[in-house]
Design a protein around this motif. Structure first.
Motif, short mmCIF file in Angstrom:
data_model
loop_
_atom_site.label_atom_id
_atom_site.label_comp_id
_atom_site.label_asym_id
_atom_site.label_seq_id
_atom_site.Cartn_x
_atom_site.Cartn_y
_atom_site.Cartn_z
N ALA A 195 0.78 -1.31 0.20
CA ALA A 195 -0.04 -0.07 -0.11
C ALA A 195 0.77 1.46 -0.13
CB ALA A 195 -0.90 0.04 1.10
N ARG A 196 1.73 1.34 0.88
CA ARG A 196 2.82 2.32 1.22
C ARG A 196 3.48 2.58 -0.28
NH1 ARG A 196 4.16 4.34 5.66
NH2 ARG A 196 6.40 4.24 4.95
N THR A 197 3.85 1.79 -0.93
CA THR A 197 4.63 1.68 -2.19
C THR A 197 3.79 2.12 -3.38
OG1 THR A 197 5.99 -0.24 -1.59
CG2 THR A 197 6.13 0.68 -3.81
N ILE A 198 2.52 1.91 -3.27
CA ILE A 198 1.60 2.53 -4.32
C ILE A 198 1.28 3.75 -4.24
CG2 ILE A 198 -0.54 2.44 -5.23
CD1 ILE A 198 -0.84 -0.71 -4.27
N ILE A 199 1.35 4.41 -3.06
CA ILE A 199 0.61 5.87 -2.78
C ILE A 199 2.33 6.50 -2.58
CG2 ILE A 199 -1.41 5.87 -1.91
CD1 ILE A 199 0.10 6.35 0.87
N GLY A 200 3.47 6.04 -2.95
CA GLY A 200 4.67 6.68 -2.96
C GLY A 200 5.23 7.17 -1.70
N LEU A 201 4.72 6.50 -0.72
CA LEU A 201 5.68 6.64 0.60
C LEU A 201 6.96 5.70 0.70
CD1 LEU A 201 2.50 6.85 3.17
CD2 LEU A 201 4.06 8.75 2.57
N GLN A 202 6.74 4.68 -0.20
CA GLN A 202 7.96 3.94 -0.06
C GLN A 202 8.41 3.61 -1.40
OE1 GLN A 202 9.50 1.87 2.51
NE2 GLN A 202 10.64 1.43 0.99
N LYS A 203 9.86 3.64 -1.56
CA LYS A 203 10.45 3.24 -2.99
C LYS A 203 10.26 1.95 -3.34
CE LYS A 203 13.39 6.81 -4.75
NZ LYS A 203 12.43 7.44 -5.46
N PRO A 204 10.21 1.48 -4.42
CA PRO A 204 10.31 0.12 -4.86
C PRO A 204 11.78 -0.37 -5.01
CG PRO A 204 9.20 1.22 -6.57
CD PRO A 204 9.43 2.21 -5.36
N THR A 205 12.05 -1.44 -5.01
CA THR A 205 13.44 -2.10 -5.19
C THR A 205 13.50 -2.34 -6.69
OG1 THR A 205 13.43 -3.10 -2.82
CG2 THR A 205 15.11 -3.72 -4.54
N SER A 206 12.28 -2.73 -7.05
CA SER A 206 12.27 -2.97 -8.52
C SER A 206 10.89 -3.34 -9.08
CB SER A 206 13.42 -4.07 -8.97
OG SER A 206 12.58 -5.29 -8.30
N GLY A 207 10.62 -3.12 -10.17
CA GLY A 207 9.47 -3.37 -10.67
C GLY A 207 8.52 -2.24 -11.28
N ASP A 208 7.42 -2.27 -11.42
CA ASP A 208 6.54 -0.98 -11.87
C ASP A 208 5.45 -0.60 -11.45
OD1 ASP A 208 6.69 1.18 -13.47
OD2 ASP A 208 6.64 0.13 -15.67
N ILE A 209 4.72 0.20 -11.36
CA ILE A 209 3.42 0.58 -10.76
C ILE A 209 3.07 1.45 -11.89
CG2 ILE A 209 2.16 1.73 -9.08
CD1 ILE A 209 4.03 1.09 -7.03
N LEU A 210 1.95 1.22 -12.62
CA LEU A 210 1.34 2.05 -13.67
C LEU A 210 0.03 2.61 -13.16
CD1 LEU A 210 1.64 -0.26 -17.03
CD2 LEU A 210 3.27 1.67 -16.23
N PHE A 211 -0.09 4.04 -13.07
CA PHE A 211 -1.25 4.47 -12.99
C PHE A 211 -1.97 5.31 -14.09
CE2 PHE A 211 -3.89 8.02 -10.98
CZ PHE A 211 -4.71 7.10 -10.17
N GLU A 212 -3.07 4.78 -14.46
CA GLU A 212 -3.65 5.32 -15.78
C GLU A 212 -2.66 5.03 -16.77
OE1 GLU A 212 -5.05 9.39 -14.53
OE2 GLU A 212 -7.20 8.32 -14.67
N GLY A 213 -1.95 4.04 -16.82
CA GLY A 213 -0.93 3.57 -18.09
C GLY A 213 0.31 4.33 -17.76
N GLU A 214 0.42 5.28 -16.83
CA GLU A 214 1.85 5.83 -16.87
C GLU A 214 2.50 5.30 -15.67
OE1 GLU A 214 3.25 9.11 -17.94
OE2 GLU A 214 1.60 10.42 -18.47
N SER A 215 3.81 5.10 -15.86
CA SER A 215 4.75 4.71 -14.68
C SER A 215 4.97 5.63 -13.66
CB SER A 215 6.19 3.90 -15.37
OG SER A 215 6.90 3.61 -14.47
N LEU A 216 4.62 5.03 -12.42
CA LEU A 216 5.00 5.83 -11.05
C LEU A 216 6.41 6.27 -10.93
CD1 LEU A 216 2.11 5.17 -8.39
CD2 LEU A 216 2.44 6.90 -10.44
N PRO A 217 7.25 5.23 -10.95
CA PRO A 217 8.59 5.63 -10.50
C PRO A 217 9.25 6.53 -11.51
CG PRO A 217 8.16 3.41 -10.45
CD PRO A 217 7.16 3.79 -11.01
N ASN A 218 8.67 6.91 -12.71
CA ASN A 218 9.16 7.90 -13.45
C ASN A 218 8.57 9.10 -13.54
OD1 ASN A 218 11.02 5.82 -14.30
ND2 ASN A 218 9.54 5.03 -15.97
N TYR A 219 7.44 9.30 -12.56
CA TYR A 219 6.89 10.59 -12.50
C TYR A 219 7.63 11.69 -12.35
CZ TYR A 219 2.08 9.16 -12.77
OH TYR A 219 0.60 8.86 -13.13
N SER A 220 7.31 13.06 -12.86
CA SER A 220 8.02 14.11 -12.52
C SER A 220 7.61 14.71 -10.97
CB SER A 220 7.88 15.02 -13.52
OG SER A 220 6.30 15.53 -13.60
#
Ligand code: ATP
Ligand code: ATP
Ligand code: SF4
Ligand code: MG
Ligand code: MG
Lengths: 340, 335
Positions: free
Chosen positions: B59-84
């Motif tokens: 849950a914390r990783t999805i809302i960006g409170l926790q950095k993922p070690t690897s892998g991808d989260i797409l919200f509306e098709g856009e990758s969260l770890p790459n968000y500006s």
């Protein structure tokens, strides 16, 4: 074995007198399991602690009633007597096993200590043997090695097992378990409930289990007390409570559960409002502000427990027949509400 | 079919285990260990599992409170770890969270009205703040005039959870992550909060990720269910197929551990009682992580890891070499 008569336990706090237990009577028979169910703050823990006088006084005081354990009133015993009762006759386990274990002693020493309190003459070897036997009984794997471990090296479920072992060390006649599985995962809860049943079979211990989980009492209890706002509002066999429910609170509670075993309606049925404030409880029946069957009478008088069948009592002004009619009317009204 | 709002792909969140005076890293807790999930718009995904299986970390990783070690989260098709940074700020509006403990998640010195107003102020979404706050209070069943100026301690657990929910919906998010929102509540109040969440979902077209350890609550609220064990998804399916035809031995053990509030049924049912304890997530078993407690485990379960595979035509996925096939089981007992 244990008989509680018209007991009141009140707490003197800054904001006023909390009537945590307010006129409660029941009996516990040897070798049987009583379940006490009720919502948070209904007085379950205060009641349980009062049975061995564990409530700190102040704030607790006992304005009324008696607790007879094997015929003698616990409320009138000396401190020394009480220590003896706690060491020999009545054991208690709590929700959070960590807080009842001493973090600086290993598990083996803590069980030994409990055995010695009960039996001072036992030889060292016998004590050691007993420790292993108890740990085996409560299902701790590899007990010979684990006796040297400290509480923090055990999981929550294992700690609860250790506490049960400590409780059993004194061969209690009565085991009071206050939410013993609430902090545990369901798979571990299932193990602990099995364990409590096995222990009862083996040692013949009477058990009082306190929980807010109606599934737990359906699993383990012979008799059930339903508490609401410091009072017992329904009491009966497990079958009475689940299949011949006679009190609107018990009935509403059962209906509001999300269930795995049946396909319930789209929407969960609810009980309106909040559990009452025990400093200023409502006039009349304590459940009246939330009761779907409330009538003006209910605001005037607090109904006593009345007979509903053999050993089945409920506190409601409605007779069984009236309650049956009222339930049918409500269910029909609800259906109409859904369709309109 | 509606499109996925949230997609999680091979997500890993590992925490270093540090030991000794030099705090050397001696291993990793694989709190989330290769998780794939997706949630469609307007749906509720229920996530269940025992304590420590990684639900809150996910849950914390999805809302960006926790950095993922690897892998991808797409919200509306856009990758969260790459968000500006700018996208991140927008995202903080779109994804909200409701926590388990209504007692600690509210500022004790802040009036209820101000608590709910805080996100509105931060994002300047309204010029009639008080009106909007009162509207929100109304929506979650609080009394605007009575409750606006009160402090959290004056409220019961259920009411505090309503305050938390009002705060979470204030910015009209698209996704709400509910981390055990009813676990701390009494049964009678729990039902009220579940109904409220369901009503709000319909009214506001919300998508939920709903975390719980209680499979009966999940059964009520979720359209899709995922079961986690030691950081991995063991089974995932639409709710109907899940509860009718759970196939993973762990899911079956979980289901059979929940006591039925019906003494006759409860005392006559068959139970799978799990043996042993949850292994340490810092040192999970090889092969299938569940094999140490599984009564159906065979040799290959100790060495090979079963992938999450589709079973049958339904969207029903199971990570097990020897899933329990109910139809067969029933037939066999009839013979
Ligand atoms: N030491 C204390 N001082 C003041 N009030 C207390 C104290 N202990 C309990 N109370 C109050 O007494 C009432 C009954 O509390 P009790 O702990 O018996 O409830 P319970 O039924 O065990 O609830 P739970 O399910 O939350 O454990 C509550 O209103 C509680 O706030
Ligand atoms: N910040 C952290 N640093 C190190 N380990 C962590 C951290 N957060 C979580 N963990 C570990 O990761 C694992 C998963 O924890 P998490 O809180 O996600 O579990 P959970 O499924 O939410 O459990 P619960 O049901 O108890 O809330 C646990 O072993 C936990 O101890
Ligand atoms: S006495 Fe009245 S208010 Fe109380 S439970 Fe019975 S019907 Fe309801
Ligand atoms: Mg209690
Ligand atoms: Mg968690």
């Amino acid at each position: 074995m244990l008989e509680v008569n018209d007991l009141k336990v009140h707490l003197d706090t800054d904001s006023g007198i909390v009537k945590a237990v307010d006129g409660v009577s029941f009996t516990v028979e040897a070798g049987k399991t009583i379940g006490i169910v009720g919502e948070s703050g209904s007085g379950k823990s205060v009641l349980a602690m009062s049975l061995t006088q564990l409530n700190p006084q102040p704030p607790a005081f006992y304005p009324q009633g008696e607790i007879l354990f094997e015929g003698k009133n616990v409320l009138k015993r000396t401190k020394k007597d009480l220590r003896k009762i706690r060491g020999n006759d009545i054991a208690m386990i709590f929700q959070d096993p960590m807080s009842s274990l001493n973090p600086v002693f290993n598990i083996g020493d803590q069980i030994k200590e409990a055995i010695r309190t009960h039996d001072k003459k036992m030889s060292r070897q016998d004590v050691e043997k007993k420790v292993i036997e108890l740990l085996t009984d409560v299902g701790i794997p590899d007990p010979k090695r684990r006796i040297n471990d400290y509480p923090h090296q055990f999981s929550g479920g294992m700690r609860q097992r250790v506490l049960i072992a400590i409780a059993l060390a004194c061969k209690p006649k009565l085991l009071i378990a206050d939410e013993p599985t609430t902090a545990l995962d369901v798979t571990i809860q299932a193990q602990i409930l099995e364990l409590m049943k096995d222990i009862q079979k083996k040692y013949g211990t009477a058990i009082i289990i306190i929980t807010h989980d109606l599934g737990v009492v359906a699993n383990i209890a012979d008799k059930i007390l339903v508490m609401y706002a410091g009072r017992i509002v329904e009491e009966g066999s497990v079958h009475d409570i689940f299949y011949r429910t006679s009190m609107p609170y018990t009935w509403s509670l059962l209906r509001s559960l999300p269930r795995l075993d049946i396909d319930e309606s789209e929407r969960l049925l609810t009980i309106k409002g909040q559990p009452p404030d025990l400093i200023h409880p409502p006039e009349g029946c304590k459940f009246n502000p939330r009761c779907p069957f409330v009538s003006p009478e209910c605001l005037k008088m607090d109904p006593p427990l009345t007979e509903r069948g053999s050993n089945h009592r409920a506190a409601c002004i409605l007779s069984n027949e009236q309650f049956e009619e009222a339930k049918q009317a409500l269910i029909i009204a609800e259906r109409k509400g859904v369709h309109s | 079919m509606s499109e996925p709002l949230l997609q999680i792909r091979d997500l890993n969140v590992h925490f270093p285990v540090k030991e000794g005076i030099f705090q050397k890293t001696t291993g990793h807790v694989k709190a989330v260990n290769g998780v794939d999930l997706s949630v469609n718009k307007g749906e509720t995904l229920g996530i269940v599992g025992e304590s420590g299986c990684g639900k809150s970390t996910l849950a914390r990783t999805i809302i960006g409170l926790q950095k993922p070690t690897s892998g991808d989260i797409l919200f509306e098709g856009e990758s969260l770890p790459n968000y500006s940074a700018k996208q991140m700020r927008a995202l903080r509006r779109d994804i909200q969270m409701v926590f388990q403990d209504p007692f600690t998640s509210l500022n004790p010195r802040m009036k209820v009205g101000d608590t709910i107003a805080a996100p509105l102020k931060a994002y300047k979404t309204t010029n009639n703040l008080e009106h909007r706050v009162k509207e929100l209070m109304e929506l979650v069943g609080l009394k605007p005039d009575d409750h606006y100026n009160r402090l959290p301690h004056e409220f019961s657990g259920g009411q505090r959870q309503r305050i938390g929910i009002a705060r979470a919906i204030a910015l009209e998010p698209k996704l709400i992550i509910c981390d055990e929102p009813v676990s701390a509540l009494d049964v009678s109040v729990q039902a009220q909060v579940i109904n409220l969440l369901e009503d709000l979902q319909k009214q506001l077209n919300l998508t939920y990720v709903f975390i719980a350890h209680d499979l009966s609550v999940i059964k009520h609220i979720a359209d899709k269910v995922a079961v986690m064990y030691l950081g991995k998804v063991m089974e995932m399916s639409d709710s109907l197929s899940f509860y009718k035809n759970a196939q993973h031995p762990y899911t079956n053990a979980l289901l059979s551990a929940i006591p039925f509030p019906d003494p006759e049924k409860e005392r006559t049912r068959q139970r799978i009682v799990l043996r042993g304890e949850l292994p340490s997530p810092a040192d999970p078993p090889s092969g299938c992580v569940f094999h140490t407690r599984c009564q159906f485990a065979r040799e290959d379960c100790k060495t090979n890891t079963p992938p999450l595979k589709q079973k049958g035509q339904n969207e029903h996925y199971v990570a097990c070499f020897y899933p329990i096939e109910r139809e067969q089981e029933v037939k066999q007992t009839k013979l």
